[in-house]
Scaffold this active site. Sequence first.
Site, short mmCIF file in Angstrom:
data_model
loop_
_atom_site.label_atom_id
_atom_site.label_comp_id
_atom_site.label_asym_id
_atom_site.label_seq_id
_atom_site.Cartn_x
_atom_site.Cartn_y
_atom_site.Cartn_z
CG HIS A 34 -12.45 -35.84 81.58
ND1 HIS A 34 -11.84 -35.66 80.36
CD2 HIS A 34 -13.66 -35.22 81.49
CE1 HIS A 34 -12.64 -34.96 79.56
NE2 HIS A 34 -13.76 -34.68 80.23
CG ASP A 36 -16.19 -32.45 82.03
OD1 ASP A 36 -15.63 -32.51 80.92
OD2 ASP A 36 -16.74 -33.42 82.56
CG MET A 38 -18.69 -27.29 81.69
SD MET A 38 -20.22 -28.22 81.92
CE MET A 38 -19.66 -29.88 81.55
CG HIS A 68 -13.48 -31.50 78.09
ND1 HIS A 68 -14.59 -32.33 78.07
CD2 HIS A 68 -13.54 -30.76 76.96
CE1 HIS A 68 -15.29 -32.09 76.98
NE2 HIS A 68 -14.69 -31.13 76.29
CG MET A 139 -17.53 -33.49 72.92
SD MET A 139 -17.16 -33.78 74.65
CE MET A 139 -18.79 -33.87 75.39
N GLY A 144 -21.80 -30.21 78.13
CA GLY A 144 -22.47 -29.39 79.11
C GLY A 144 -22.95 -30.12 80.35
CG PHE A 145 -25.93 -30.61 81.25
CD1 PHE A 145 -26.09 -29.93 82.45
CD2 PHE A 145 -26.20 -29.94 80.06
CE1 PHE A 145 -26.52 -28.61 82.47
CE2 PHE A 145 -26.62 -28.62 80.07
CZ PHE A 145 -26.79 -27.95 81.28
CG ASP A 177 -16.23 -36.46 77.69
OD1 ASP A 177 -16.86 -37.07 78.57
OD2 ASP A 177 -15.84 -35.27 77.81
N GLY A 178 -18.78 -39.06 77.11
CA GLY A 178 -20.21 -38.84 77.23
C GLY A 178 -21.04 -40.09 77.03
N GLY A 179 -21.82 -40.43 78.05
CA GLY A 179 -22.79 -41.52 77.90
C GLY A 179 -22.17 -42.91 77.85
N GLY A 199 -18.22 -40.65 83.69
CA GLY A 199 -18.70 -39.82 84.79
C GLY A 199 -19.69 -40.57 85.64
CB SER A 200 -23.40 -40.62 85.60
OG SER A 200 -23.48 -40.83 84.22
#
Length: 222
Positions: A34, A36, A38, A68, A139, A144-145, A177-179, A199-200
């Site tokens: 994936h 990203d 931006m 993305h 999302m 963005g982050f 996507d996200g968290g 991600g993280s």
Amino acid sequence: MKKCLIAPSILSADFARLGEDISQALDAGGDIVHCDVMDNHYVPNLTMGPMVIKALRDYGVTAPIDVHLMITPVERIIPDFAKAGASYITFHPEASNHIDRTLQLIAENGCNAGLALNPATPLNILDYVMQKINIILLMSVNPGFSKQSFIPSTLHKIRQVRALIDKSGYNICLAVDGGITIKNIKNIATAGADMFIVGSTLFDRMNYKKTIEDIRFELNKI
Ligand code: DX5
Ligand code: ZN
């Protein structure tokens, strides 16, 4: 058992040794890369362009790559990403003046098309384009982050989109996507997601294999 796809989000990878880091995440069990993109315009961050996708292909990454796009304007650069080696191209409807035309452009360039919906974007945007979409990406943070917290109301939205997809009869992948963490992934899967963009949670740990095993263990509970 339901097929669940794990998509390492390279925003959290080591950019100084990107090819190697992503290959390790794929060898550890990641399914889809994936990326990203931006532009410091549609979102307040700046990342990568088509040349990075091409560099990953040249390095030897053969897994599908989901690009993305968090950029505006969106259309001009789509053929460049397709040529660089994207498999999926996902964009935000707010970033396109002509959503149907953009979806068509992605297909004409030989890629699968996705629509990414921000936390506050309503679902009726999907009404007339379901037949042209291969991925609906929800999302679960504002784009963005990386490293943001999962917005809980997304769970309800996932259930709604799951019902829409099932009713439509189309073969559409539902990505979130996200968290996403090892703690919340089971609830996200239970709500109906097929693809989990991490991600993280993945790249911030040393042992990718163990992290993906832990993720699969949670996913196998449903
Ligand atoms: C955010 C990006 C995500 C991000 C996820 O705008 O679209 O793909 O990398 O990162 P985590 O998993 O850390 O929330
Ligand atoms: Zn993303």
